[in-house]
Design a protein around this motif. Structure first.
Motif, PDB file in Angstrom:
ATOM      1  N   MET A 154      98.535  20.909  -7.237  1.00 41.94           N
ATOM      2  CA  MET A 154      97.215  20.926  -7.733  1.00 41.94           C
ATOM      3  C   MET A 154      97.022  22.062  -8.798  1.00 41.94           C
ATOM      4  O   MET A 154      96.205  22.932  -8.660  1.00 41.94           O
ATOM      5  CB  MET A 154      96.415  21.034  -6.428  1.00 41.94           C
ATOM      6  N   PRO A 155      97.339  21.707  -9.922  1.00 36.48           N
ATOM      7  CA  PRO A 155      97.552  22.885 -11.097  1.00 36.48           C
ATOM      8  C   PRO A 155      96.272  23.067 -11.583  1.00 36.48           C
ATOM      9  O   PRO A 155      95.998  24.324 -12.240  1.00 36.48           O
ATOM     10  CB  PRO A 155      98.561  22.276 -12.130  1.00 36.48           C
ATOM     11  N   ASN A 156      95.416  22.481 -11.468  1.00 38.55           N
ATOM     12  CA  ASN A 156      94.035  22.541 -12.145  1.00 38.55           C
ATOM     13  C   ASN A 156      92.866  22.858 -11.130  1.00 38.55           C
ATOM     14  O   ASN A 156      91.647  22.870 -11.541  1.00 38.55           O
ATOM     15  CB  ASN A 156      93.564  21.346 -12.795  1.00 38.55           C
ATOM     16  N   VAL A 157      93.267  23.030  -9.817  1.00 37.27           N
ATOM     17  CA  VAL A 157      92.242  23.414  -9.121  1.00 37.27           C
ATOM     18  C   VAL A 157      91.640  24.797  -9.132  1.00 37.27           C
ATOM     19  O   VAL A 157      92.487  25.696  -9.483  1.00 37.27           O
ATOM     20  CB  VAL A 157      92.790  23.315  -7.493  1.00 37.27           C
ATOM     21  N   LYS A 158      90.363  24.798  -9.091  1.00 37.71           N
ATOM     22  CA  LYS A 158      89.605  26.207  -9.059  1.00 37.71           C
ATOM     23  C   LYS A 158      89.270  26.912  -7.823  1.00 37.71           C
ATOM     24  O   LYS A 158      88.475  26.286  -7.257  1.00 37.71           O
ATOM     25  CB  LYS A 158      88.245  26.017 -10.258  1.00 37.71           C
ATOM     26  N   ILE A 159      89.854  27.868  -7.509  1.00 35.58           N
ATOM     27  CA  ILE A 159      89.710  28.529  -6.233  1.00 35.58           C
ATOM     28  C   ILE A 159      88.954  29.701  -6.131  1.00 35.58           C
ATOM     29  O   ILE A 159      89.319  30.882  -7.069  1.00 35.58           O
ATOM     30  CB  ILE A 159      90.963  28.759  -5.479  1.00 35.58           C
ATOM     31  N   MET A 160      88.018  30.088  -5.489  1.00 34.23           N
ATOM     32  CA  MET A 160      87.209  31.425  -5.497  1.00 34.23           C
ATOM     33  C   MET A 160      87.705  31.920  -4.114  1.00 34.23           C
ATOM     34  O   MET A 160      87.306  31.062  -3.069  1.00 34.23           O
ATOM     35  CB  MET A 160      85.655  31.256  -5.434  1.00 34.23           C
ATOM     36  N   VAL A 161      88.269  32.956  -4.128  1.00 34.52           N
ATOM     37  CA  VAL A 161      88.801  33.445  -2.697  1.00 34.52           C
ATOM     38  C   VAL A 161      87.743  34.549  -2.174  1.00 34.52           C
ATOM     39  O   VAL A 161      87.122  35.174  -2.866  1.00 34.52           O
ATOM     40  CB  VAL A 161      90.175  34.348  -3.048  1.00 34.52           C
ATOM     41  N   THR A 162      87.353  34.426  -1.015  1.00 33.94           N
ATOM     42  CA  THR A 162      86.522  35.160  -0.272  1.00 33.94           C
ATOM     43  C   THR A 162      87.189  35.554   1.200  1.00 33.94           C
ATOM     44  O   THR A 162      87.712  34.825   1.872  1.00 33.94           O
ATOM     45  CB  THR A 162      85.238  34.493  -0.012  1.00 33.94           C
ATOM     46  N   ALA A 182      88.156  33.058  -9.092  1.00 35.39           N
ATOM     47  CA  ALA A 182      87.101  34.128  -9.021  1.00 35.39           C
ATOM     48  C   ALA A 182      87.363  34.668  -7.740  1.00 35.39           C
ATOM     49  O   ALA A 182      88.251  34.041  -6.873  1.00 35.39           O
ATOM     50  CB  ALA A 182      85.983  33.658  -9.200  1.00 35.39           C
ATOM     51  N   VAL A 183      86.998  35.942  -7.427  1.00 36.67           N
ATOM     52  CA  VAL A 183      87.015  36.305  -6.084  1.00 36.67           C
ATOM     53  C   VAL A 183      85.514  36.694  -5.507  1.00 36.67           C
ATOM     54  O   VAL A 183      84.937  37.300  -6.156  1.00 36.67           O
ATOM     55  CB  VAL A 183      87.812  37.468  -5.891  1.00 36.67           C
ATOM     56  N   GLY A 184      85.433  36.429  -4.310  1.00 39.32           N
ATOM     57  CA  GLY A 184      84.021  37.164  -3.850  1.00 39.32           C
ATOM     58  C   GLY A 184      84.250  38.249  -2.778  1.00 39.32           C
ATOM     59  O   GLY A 184      85.080  38.139  -2.095  1.00 39.32           O
ATOM     60  N   LEU A 185      83.291  39.124  -3.031  1.00 36.31           N
ATOM     61  CA  LEU A 185      83.405  40.630  -2.335  1.00 36.31           C
ATOM     62  C   LEU A 185      82.210  40.918  -1.484  1.00 36.31           C
ATOM     63  O   LEU A 185      81.078  40.938  -2.274  1.00 36.31           O
ATOM     64  CB  LEU A 185      83.798  41.674  -3.065  1.00 36.31           C
ATOM     65  N   GLY A 186      82.322  41.110  -0.425  1.00 35.80           N
ATOM     66  CA  GLY A 186      80.873  41.449   0.185  1.00 35.80           C
ATOM     67  C   GLY A 186      80.730  43.106   0.703  1.00 35.80           C
ATOM     68  O   GLY A 186      80.449  43.822   0.000  1.00 35.80           O
ATOM     69  N   SER A 187      81.173  43.111   1.990  1.00 36.41           N
ATOM     70  CA  SER A 187      81.002  44.706   2.596  1.00 36.41           C
ATOM     71  C   SER A 187      81.828  45.786   1.816  1.00 36.41           C
ATOM     72  O   SER A 187      81.674  46.847   1.933  1.00 36.41           O
ATOM     73  CB  SER A 187      81.622  44.482   4.011  1.00 36.41           C
ATOM     74  N   ASN A 188      82.942  45.333   1.044  1.00 39.05           N
ATOM     75  CA  ASN A 188      83.690  46.286   0.653  1.00 39.05           C
ATOM     76  C   ASN A 188      83.100  46.764  -0.742  1.00 39.05           C
ATOM     77  O   ASN A 188      82.972  47.955  -1.304  1.00 39.05           O
ATOM     78  CB  ASN A 188      85.136  45.800  -0.093  1.00 39.05           C
ATOM     79  N   LEU A 189      82.258  45.874  -1.207  1.00 39.84           N
ATOM     80  CA  LEU A 189      80.985  46.269  -2.341  1.00 39.84           C
ATOM     81  C   LEU A 189      79.855  46.878  -1.776  1.00 39.84           C
ATOM     82  O   LEU A 189      79.248  48.066  -2.606  1.00 39.84           O
ATOM     83  CB  LEU A 189      80.876  45.071  -3.338  1.00 39.84           C
ATOM     84  N   PHE A 190      79.289  46.637  -0.734  1.00 40.97           N
ATOM     85  CA  PHE A 190      78.301  47.118  -0.043  1.00 40.97           C
ATOM     86  C   PHE A 190      78.310  47.569   1.218  1.00 40.97           C
ATOM     87  O   PHE A 190      77.883  46.974   2.341  1.00 40.97           O
ATOM     88  CB  PHE A 190      77.193  45.891  -0.079  1.00 40.97           C
ATOM     89  N   PRO A 191      79.113  48.686   1.475  1.00 44.41           N
ATOM     90  CA  PRO A 191      79.302  49.222   2.863  1.00 44.41           C
ATOM     91  C   PRO A 191      77.840  49.740   3.306  1.00 44.41           C
ATOM     92  O   PRO A 191      76.916  50.146   2.650  1.00 44.41           O
ATOM     93  CB  PRO A 191      80.107  50.332   2.586  1.00 44.41           C
ATOM     94  N   LYS A 192      77.731  49.511   4.567  1.00 50.03           N
ATOM     95  CA  LYS A 192      76.674  49.865   5.357  1.00 50.03           C
ATOM     96  C   LYS A 192      76.053  51.391   5.204  1.00 50.03           C
ATOM     97  O   LYS A 192      74.754  51.710   4.757  1.00 50.03           O
ATOM     98  CB  LYS A 192      76.792  49.837   6.901  1.00 50.03           C
ATOM     99  N   GLU A 193      77.078  52.243   4.864  1.00 48.59           N
ATOM    100  CA  GLU A 193      76.636  53.769   4.698  1.00 48.59           C
ATOM    101  C   GLU A 193      75.976  53.742   3.414  1.00 48.59           C
ATOM    102  O   GLU A 193      74.886  54.508   3.103  1.00 48.59           O
ATOM    103  CB  GLU A 193      77.919  54.607   4.706  1.00 48.59           C
ATOM    104  N   ALA A 194      76.504  53.006   2.377  1.00 49.46           N
ATOM    105  CA  ALA A 194      75.780  53.179   0.991  1.00 49.46           C
ATOM    106  C   ALA A 194      74.543  52.352   0.899  1.00 49.46           C
ATOM    107  O   ALA A 194      73.498  53.131   0.436  1.00 49.46           O
ATOM    108  CB  ALA A 194      76.710  52.493  -0.173  1.00 49.46           C
ATOM    109  N   ILE A 195      74.289  51.414   1.506  1.00 51.47           N
ATOM    110  CA  ILE A 195      73.230  50.876   1.972  1.00 51.47           C
ATOM    111  C   ILE A 195      72.059  51.840   2.541  1.00 51.47           C
ATOM    112  O   ILE A 195      70.869  52.031   2.165  1.00 51.47           O
ATOM    113  CB  ILE A 195      72.999  49.397   2.385  1.00 51.47           C
ATOM    114  N   ALA A 196      72.433  52.262   3.843  1.00 51.46           N
ATOM    115  CA  ALA A 196      71.489  53.063   4.585  1.00 51.46           C
ATOM    116  C   ALA A 196      71.236  54.341   3.553  1.00 51.46           C
ATOM    117  O   ALA A 196      70.034  54.837   4.035  1.00 51.46           O
ATOM    118  CB  ALA A 196      72.266  53.628   5.556  1.00 51.46           C
ATOM    119  N   GLU A 197      71.893  55.092   2.814  1.00 47.29           N
ATOM    120  CA  GLU A 197      71.753  56.000   1.996  1.00 47.29           C
ATOM    121  C   GLU A 197      71.011  55.824   0.710  1.00 47.29           C
ATOM    122  O   GLU A 197      70.729  56.693   0.053  1.00 47.29           O
ATOM    123  CB  GLU A 197      73.016  56.964   1.714  1.00 47.29           C
ATOM    124  N   GLY A 198      70.899  54.610   0.473  1.00 51.32           N
ATOM    125  CA  GLY A 198      70.326  54.048  -0.936  1.00 51.32           C
ATOM    126  C   GLY A 198      71.167  54.595  -1.889  1.00 51.32           C
ATOM    127  O   GLY A 198      70.649  54.831  -3.079  1.00 51.32           O
TER     128      GLY A 198
END
Length: 221
Positions: A154-162, A182-198
């Motif tokens: 499947m040489p033309n498949v477009k995969i976003m890895v999450t 493409a790649v999807g990132l969640g908690s590694n970009l938005f750790p709870k500590e950073a959110i809690a501290e603003g």
């Protein structure tokens, strides 16, 4: 935003942040930080009772204040829920699994549908149902060798890895050298500590660094 522009943004930027929060002000701050960091496709995940209300406010905010940002909704399982967010104005829909009924709703609306897959059969069925990009999930379980191996049949498949993607040079290089679209990132970009501290400047910097790593990899490939 039109379908083709969203699909191009997914690949050109390479990093798709994934985030959910029930507080609209926090969600806006995170969205702003990601945007300042260079993100141009953002997946808000449908993982809480207040997700729809927050998402509709975010859509209005993006239209007013964040030009060129494609805002989509993730964690959609059924066509009824998909239609609800389509009617609200989502730019794209991401599903954890392969449900062709959701794909049909997205096709009718003219927006990208990115279904979750983990086998070649699911990729084939997703493409048959109209998906132009598929989401490999969970990435850390399936592994980058899977992405590399399917480039043959499947040489033309477009995969976003999450799932399992880290905002590091080693992880970014691993997935993109294997052939990720493409790649999807969640908690590694938005750790709870950073959110809690603003600590939104930290989030902005981490998003920017991740996008820079994608550009660096492509420049050296």
């Amino acid at each position: 935003m039109d379908k083709e522009t969203t699909l191009i943004l997914l690949n050109e930027v390479g990093i798709v942040p994934l985030f959910y929060h029930a507080d609209i002000e926090i969600a806006k701050e995170v969205l702003n930080a990601a945007y300042r960091g260079g993100a141009r496709a953002f997946e808000f995940t449908n993982r809480g009772d207040n997700a729809y209300n927050v998402f509709t406010e975010l859509l209005a905010y993006v239209k007013e204040s964040l030009p060129g940002l494609s805002l989509g909704i993730g964690t959609i399982y059924d066509a009824e829920t998909a239609q609800k967010f389509i009617d609200a104005g989502t730019d794209f829909i991401v599903t954890p699994c392969l449900n062709p009924a959701v794909g049909a709703a997205c096709l009718k609306a003219g927006i990208p549908w990115i279904p979750g897959i983990s086998t070649l059969t699911e990729i084939y069925n997703a493409q048959q149902a109209g998906a132009e990009v598929v989401k490999l999930f969970p990435g850390e379980v399936v592994g980058s060798k899977f992405v590399r191996a399917i480039r043959g049949p499947m040489p033309n498949v477009k995969i976003m890895v999450t799932g399992g993607v880290q905002p590091t040079r080693e992880s970014i290089n691993e997935w993109f050298s294997a052939g990720a679209y493409a790649v999807g990132l969640g908690s590694n970009l938005f750790p709870k500590e950073a959110i809690a501290e603003g600590n939104y400047p930290w989030i902005e910097q981490k998003v920017a660094e991740s996008i820079a790593l994608v550009k660096e990899f492509r420049a050296n490939s």
